[in-house]
Design an enzyme around this catalytic site. Structure first.
Site, short mmCIF file in Angstrom:
data_model
loop_
_atom_site.label_atom_id
_atom_site.label_comp_id
_atom_site.label_asym_id
_atom_site.label_seq_id
_atom_site.Cartn_x
_atom_site.Cartn_y
_atom_site.Cartn_z
N ARG A 232 0.85 -1.18 0.00
CA ARG A 232 0.00 0.00 0.00
C ARG A 232 0.89 1.23 0.00
O ARG A 232 1.91 1.28 0.69
CB ARG A 232 -0.93 0.03 1.23
N GLU A 261 -2.28 8.28 -6.07
CA GLU A 261 -2.38 7.62 -7.37
C GLU A 261 -3.54 8.23 -8.15
O GLU A 261 -4.60 8.49 -7.57
CB GLU A 261 -2.59 6.11 -7.19
N HIS A 280 0.98 0.33 -10.07
CA HIS A 280 0.04 -0.50 -9.31
C HIS A 280 -0.37 -1.74 -10.11
O HIS A 280 -1.55 -1.96 -10.39
CB HIS A 280 -1.19 0.32 -8.91
#
Length: 539
Positions: A232, A261, A280
Site C-alpha cells: 500500500r 495515485e 500499481h
C-alpha cells in the site's frame, strides 16, 4: 430469479458461473448518477471493481439491493458504514490476487538485482554498457518480510526457492507458525532490519502503519540494501526513500504503490537513482482478474441461494433479534480484545476466554469471535469482524479457547480473558453494569472498576504517596487533561496497577517523563472507542 448488477468490467468466467447458477446478470458497466441508482435498486446484489463508487447516497434508498461484492481486496470505494446501516452485506475476494502480487514482488526484486529496466533503456538508446550494470545474485542473500499474511507467505516460498534466507516480522505470527513457511521470525522490525539485503512489506495502510518504514528505519538497514513495496502507498515514506537512494544508504527500490495515485509528476521518486516504478500492477494479470471474478461469483451464489455469508467486511449472518440481544455483550468482548491488542507484549500465541453467567453463556462462539476481531483489528489489511476473525486467527496460528459456566461469582456476568504471547500472559476481565455499560474489573491479579472506553493510561507501580501528584504535574505541563482514575491493589504500599482516563493522547515526551518516577514500572496507552460507539458490523 435473483438479479446481479455488474458495475465494472468483470472477466467472462465469473459471469458464466452466475448465469449457469440461474442468476439474471445485468452487465452494464460505467453507469453513473440516476442510472446507477436505478440499476442498484433493481438488483439483489452487485459486483464492483475499483471504478464504481458505492456511496451513502446510493445506499440511502437501496431498493432490493442486499449485497455488494468487491472483486478484489480493498473496499475503499464502498461506504461500508452506510452499507451496514442500510442492511447491505459487503464482501470482498481476498485470495484472488495473492499469487500475482507475490510474483510482482519477486519481479521487482530481480529487476533491481540485475538492473534490468536501466539496461533495457540503455540498449534501446544504442549503448552497450556491460560494465555499468554489474548486478548481484539473490541466492544466499537475506530477504526480510514485514507482514506474513497470504502474500507475504507466498513471497517467502518463492524466495526460499531462489536460495534466499528469509526473515519475517508479524506481531500476529508465532515463530512456530512462521517456521512452517521456512521463515525465521523476528520479534520487531528493529531486530529484522539490520539483517536484510532486501526488504519487502505486505501490510495494510492504517494510521499505525503510515510511514512504517521512514528515515529512522532506513538507517537501520545495511548500506546498499534494497526496499520493495507492492502493498500500500504510504507505508514507506516516499520522501525519505528518495533521500536514502540519493545518499547511497539504499542501493535500490522497487515501488508499485504510491501515497497518491495516479502519481503526480513531482513525486520525489521520479528523480531518485536505482528505482524501478510500476503503476500499481500487483494484481494486473489475467489469472488474477479471472480468479477474483470467479471468487466473486461463488460468493454471490452462496449468499443469494444458500444464505451463506463469507469474506464479509461488515454484517455477519446473524438473526437481527439475536443481534439486538447480544449487541452490548459483543461490544464488551470486542473492547476487551482491543485492550489486549494494544497492551499485550510479544507475538500472540493463544487466547483463553471464560464466560460466566447467563447472559454471557448464550452464544459464546459469537462473543469469542467479537473478542478476536478486536484482538486482530489493528494488525490486518483485511476488514475484521466476527465473521472472518476466527479464520484469520487460525491462519496465523493463534488458538482461541473458550469455556463457560452458569455459576455466579462477584458479578452476575463476567468475561475473563487471557492472552498468551511469547513473553507473557495478559489478563483482563470485564462485565456489563446495568446490562448496558462495559466495565473493566480485573487486570492481572488486581481487581478494580474502570470505564472501558476512550484513552486509557495503564501503569503498574508501587503504591506509595506522591505518584499520582507527580503524574498530574507532568501531564499539566504537557497539556494532558486527566478525566479520572481507578486503582487496583492487594495491600497498601505494595504492588498496584492503575487505569487513568485521559481526555487527550499524551505525547511520547510526556510518557518518557512519567517513566522517570522510580515507583512507576511501565506505562501503556490504550485507545478504545468512546462510550456508545460500536464497530459497523454490530449495526
Amino acid at each position: 430469479m435473483a438479479r446481479v448488477l455488474i458495475c465494472d468490467k468483470l472477466e467472462q468466467a465469473g459471469i458464466r458461473i452466475l448465469e449457469q447458477a440461474g442468476i439474471e446478470v445485468d452487465n452494464r458497466t460505467g453507469l453513473k448518477g440516476a442510472e446507477l441508482l436505478a440499476a442498484l435498486q433493481a438488483a439483489d446484489a452487485a459486483i464492483v471493481r475499483s471504478a464504481t463508487r458505492i456511496t451513502s447516497e446510493l445506499l440511502a434508498n437501496r431498493g432490493k439491493l442486499s449485497c455488494v461484492v468487491r472483486a478484489g481486496v480493498g473496499v475503499d470505494n464502498i461506504d461500508v458504514p452506510a452499507a451496514s446501516r442500510a442492511g447491505v452485506v459487503v464482501m470482498n475476494t481476498p485470495g484472488g490476487n495473492t499469487i500475482s502480487a507475490a510474483e510482482h514482488t519477486i519481479a521487482l526484486m530481480m529487476s533491481l538485482a540485475r538492473h534490468i529496466p536501466a539496461a533495457d533503456a540503455s540498449m534501446k538508446a544504442g549503448k552497450w554498457d556491460r560494465n555499468r550494470f554489474l548486478g548481484t545474485q539473490v541466492t544466499g542473500k537475506t530477504l526480510g518480510i514485514i507482514g506474513l499474511g497470504r502474500i507475504g507467505r507466498e513471497v517467502a516460498q518463492r524466495a526460499t526457492g531462489l536460495g534466499m534466507n528469509v526473515l519475517g516480522y508479524d506481531p500476529l505470527i508465532t515463530p512456530e507458525k512462521a517456521a512452517e513457511f521456512n521463515i525465521h521470525a523476528c520479534r520487531s522490525k528493529e531486530e529484522l532490519l539490520p539483517k536484510c539485503d532486501f526488504l519487502t512489506l505486505h501490510i495494510p495502510f492504517t494510521p499505525e502503519t503510515k510511514d512504517f518504514i521512514a528515515a529512522k528505519e532506513m538507517e537501520l538497514l545495511p548500506k546498499g540494501a534494497r526496499i520493495l513495496n507492492v502493498a500500500r502507498g504510504g507505508v514507506v515514506n516516499e520522501t525519505d526513500l528518495a533521500a536514502a537512494l540519493l545518499s547511497g544508504q539504499l542501493g535500490g527500490a522497487g515501488v508499485d504503490v504510491f501515497e497518491v495515485e495516479p502519481v503526480p509528476t513531482d513525486n520525489p521518486l521520479f528523480q531518485a537513482p536505482n528505482v524501478v516504478l510500476t503503476p500499481h500492477l500487483g494484481a494486473s494479470t489475467f489469472e488474477a482478474q479471472e480468479a477474483v471474478a470467479i471468487e466473486a461469483a461463488h460468493l454471490l451464489i452462496d449468499f443469494l441461494q444458500k444464505g451463506i455469508v463469507q469474506c464479509a467486511v461488515n454484517l455477519p449472518s446473524i438473526n437481527r433479534t439475536e443481534l439486538e440481544q447480544l449487541r452490548t455483550s459483543l461490544d464488551l468482548a470486542y473492547r476487551l480484545g482491543l485492550y489486549h491488542n494494544q497492551a499485550a507484549q510479544g507475538a500472540i500465541r493463544k487466547a483463553v476466554l471464560t464466560f460466566r453467567g447467563e447472559s454471557m453463556n448464550t452464544n459464546t462462539r459469537l462473543l469469542a469471535a467479537a473478542f478476536t476481531a478486536g484482538l486482530l483489528e489493528r494488525y490486518l489489511s483485511e476488514s475484521v469482524n466476527y465473521v472472518n476473525a476466527p479464520i484469520l486467527a487460525r491462519d496465523r496460528g493463534i488458538d482461541i479457547v473458550t469455556a463457560s459456566t452458569d455459576a455466579r461469582g462477584d458479578f452476575a456476568n463476567l468475561m475473563h480473558t487471557e492472552v498468551h504471547t511469547d513473553q507473557e500472559i495478559s489478563v483482563a476481565a470485564g462485565t456489563l453494569f446495568g446490562d448496558r455499560y462495559p466495565r473493566l474489573v480485573q487486570l492481572g491479579v488486581y481487581r478494580l472498576e474502570s470505564y472501558l472506553d476512550g484513552i486509557l493510561l495503564v501503569f503498574p507501580h508501587t503504591d506509595e504517596p506522591g505518584v499520582i501528584g507527580y503524574m498530574g504535574g507532568v501531564f499539566g505541563r504537557h497539556g494532558v487533561n486527566i478525566a479520572g482514575m481507578h486503582l487496583g491493589r492487594q495491600a497498601p504500599g505494595g504492588d498496584a496497577i492503575a487505569v487513568m482516563h485521559l481526555d487527550n493522547k499524551p505525547s511520547q515526551a510526556a510518557l518518557d517523563e512519567i517513566c522517570q518516577h522510580k515507583a512507576i514500572r511501565s506505562v501503556t496507552v490504550v485507545n478504545l472507542p468512546q462510550a456508545g460507539q460500536m464497530p459497523s458490523w454490530l449495526g
